[in-house]
Design a protein around this motif. Sequence first.
Motif, PDB file in Angstrom:
ATOM      1  N   ASP A  27      -5.719  -1.089  -4.947  1.00  0.00           N
ATOM      2  CA  ASP A  27      -5.217  -1.596  -3.669  1.00  0.00           C
ATOM      3  C   ASP A  27      -6.182  -2.633  -3.110  1.00  0.00           C
ATOM      4  N   GLU A  28      -5.887  -3.867  -3.340  1.00  0.00           N
ATOM      5  CA  GLU A  28      -6.714  -4.982  -2.875  1.00  0.00           C
ATOM      6  C   GLU A  28      -8.202  -4.705  -3.062  1.00  0.00           C
ATOM      7  N   THR A  56       0.828  -1.201   0.000  1.00  0.00           N
ATOM      8  CA  THR A  56       0.000   0.000   0.000  1.00  0.00           C
ATOM      9  C   THR A  56       0.864   1.253   0.000  1.00  0.00           C
TER      10      THR A  56
HETATM   11 MG   LIG Z   1      -2.338  -2.547   2.170  1.00  0.00          MG
END
Ligand SMILES: [Mg+2]
Lengths: 355, 303
Positions: free
Chosen positions: A159-160, A44
Amino acid sequence: MAGIEVTALHKRYPDGTVAVDHVDLSIGDGELFVMLGPSGCGKTTTLRAIAGLARQTTGDIRIGDTLVNDLPPAERDIAMVFQFYALYPHLRTRDNLAFPLRAEGLPKAEVRERVEEAARLMRLGPLLDRRPRRLSGGEQQRVALARALVRRPRAFLMDEPLTNLDAELRADMRTEIKHLQGELGTTMVYVTHDQVEAMSLGHRIAILNKGRVEQIGTPLEVYDRPATLFCAAFIGSPPMNLIEVEVADGKLRGKGGLVLTPPPGLPRDRDLVAGVRPEALEVTEPGAERSVPARVASVEWLGDEIIYVVDHGGERDVRVRMPPTGRFAADAPVGLRHTGGTPAVYDVKTEELVA
Amino acid sequence: MGVSVNEAVSTDPVRDHPPPARRRGGRGRSALEVALLTVLAIVMLFPVLWMIETSIKENRDVYAIPAKFFNFQFTMDHFKDVFVGAGGGRSALSVSFLNSVVVAGVSTVLATVLGVPAAWAYSRFAVKAKKDQLFFILSTRFMPPVVVVIPIFLMYRQVGLIDTELGLILIYAAFNLPFTIWMMKGFVDEVPAEYEDAAMLDGYTRLQAFRRFTLPLLVPGIAATAVFALIFSWNEFVFAIFLTSSDDVRTAPPAIAGLIGGTTVDWGLVAASSVVFALPVLVFAYLVRKHLVAGVTLGAVRR
Ligand SMILES: [Mg+2]
Ligand SMILES: Nc1ncnc2c1ncn2[C@@H]1O[C@H](COP(=O)(O)OP(=O)(O)OP(=O)(O)O)[C@@H](O)[C@H]1O
C-alpha cells in the motif's frame, strides 16, 4: 504462490461511505499488478479486503483456489507492506524480521536462516541490531520489505510503500521491488497514486476511480488507449489533450481547425472527443505545412523537454511536448500541427472509448 | 556582496553567545525569579510544613503560644500512635490505612483492566453511535459524588453493600472508569493501527495483536491514567463517609476526619496520620514520574 480473484467487491463503511462500489480483478499467479487511482478512490480499502483486515460488504475474494471471504488475515498467507511501515518499535531489525516466523512456530535454525537470507536480499546486514527509530526512512522501508518476504507468502500486498521516501530513493526502491518480484516470482498487488510508479512497475495496471475499475491493461495499453475520459485525463503528465471534434469529409475536425485521421468504426450522431497526447502535437513556425495558426500561451521548461501551452482557437488550450531544441517565446505566433497516428476517440456522454 | 557575507559570518557567533548586557539582565531576572518562587513556595507549602512539624513535636510544643518553629522537642510518638493502638495492638487508624490501600488499589486495577480494552475497542472499531456512547460515558462523571451519594446509599442498602470494602471498590471503579476510557482512548488513538494489522497478517489474532504490540506501547498512558485514578480513590471522602461506618471497613480520609471533633483534639496524631496518608501517592507519583510526563504530554484527552 497464487493468483487473486476479486469478484464484485463492494465495501460500505458503517458511516455510509461507499469506499468500493464494484471491483472485479483477476490477478495472475506471479503477476505484478498495480492499482492506480486518485486519493480516496478505494485502493486501500480493496487491498485491506484482500488482506482480510476489513470485511467486504459483498463480493468474493479468492486467493489461489481458496475462497477466503471468511478467513482471518493470519490464515490467508499473504504479507502486506504499509505506507507507514509498521515496524515494531521495541524490536531490533533482526527480531522484526523473525517475528512472523516465530509466530508460525518455525524451528530456531530455520528462522535464523530465513532472516539471514532476507537480510542479504535487502542488504540489511549492518542494520540487523538497530531498532526502527534509529533507521532512516529508506532503511525502514527495506526492513518492511524484508519482513514481508521473509515469510515466503503466497502474495505481497503493497500500500503505497514508497510515498514517504524522497524522489531519488523512491526511484531506487522501485527498481529494487521490481527486480525482487521478478526474482521471487511471487504475486504482488501494488497500490499507488503515482502514475510513474505504476507505469514502471506494473505488468498490468488497474485504474480505479470512485470505487470502480475504469480500465485494466498493460502500461502501454493504458497509455496508448485510455478506456475512459477519466483515464485519459489521469494518465500522462501532462495528460492527453481532449479536443472536441466533429466528423466531416472523412476527417475529425476540431474547432480550432486541427484535422485528425479518424479511427475506423466511428459511430454516427454522437458528440465526440479526441484524446491527443502532447507528444503527438508539434509547434511549428507560423504557416508551416498542415499547421493551423496558433499562439504560445505559456512555456514550461523542464530541462529535457519543453511543454508549450498553445492557444489555437479551440475550446481550451492544448499542451504540446517538444524537445528542448526548438525555442518559441511566450505569446509568439506559431503553427500547431498533429504528427501522431489516429487518436483515441471518446463519446462525451458515456465518457467511454468508442474507437 | 562582500559586506553582506561578512555580516552573515559575524552574526553567527553573536547568536551563540548573547551579548554581555543581555546576559546580566538575564541573571538579574533569574535571581528575582528565584526569590519570588521561594516566597511563593514557602507560602504555598506552609500548611504542609506545619503539618510535618506538628507531627514530630511534643504535645505541649504543639499547643505552645507563641508557636515554636525551631526549638521544639522532637518525638516520633505521634507516628507510633498512628500504627499502634492504646492497648498495644494495631490501632484503628492503621486498619483504615490498610483499607485505603486495598480499596484504592483494587478499584484502580479494576478501572484500568476494564477501561483499557474498552478504550481500545472505541478507538479501533466502528461502533454504532460511537460519539454518543462516549459522551454518555463521560456524562456519568458530570455529577459530583455528593449529588449521587444518597441514591447510591439507598441502592447499596438494598443489596447489602453498605459498610463493605467491596461497595467502595465498586463505586470507585465505576467513578474512575469513564475517565480511564476517555484518557486511554486518546493514547490508543496515538498508536497506529497498522501495528495490529501487521501482527494479524503475521499470524496473530486481533486480541494477541493488541496484547503483544499495542499494549506495551500504551504503558506510559496506562501509568498516567492509573495514577489519576489512584489519587481519586485514595483521596475520596464523600462516598467513604456515607457508605461506611465501622472502624474495620473505613478508609483513611473519614478515619482521619474522625479524629477531629471530640472534646480534645490530638493535633499531633492528626498531623502524623495526615503525613502518613499523603506519602504513598507522592511516592507512587514520583516512581512513575517519567511515564507520567510522557503520558500527559503524549495524548491526554483529544479527539
Ligand atoms: Mg490509501
Ligand atoms: N474507516 C472508514 N470509515 C469510513 N470511511 C472510510 C474509512 N476508511 C476509508 N473511508 C473512505 O473510503 C474512501 C476510500 O478510502 P481508501 O482509503 O480506500 O482510499 P485510497 O484510494 O486508499 O486513498 P489514498 O490514496 O488517499 O490512500 C474514502 O472516501 C475514505 O474517506
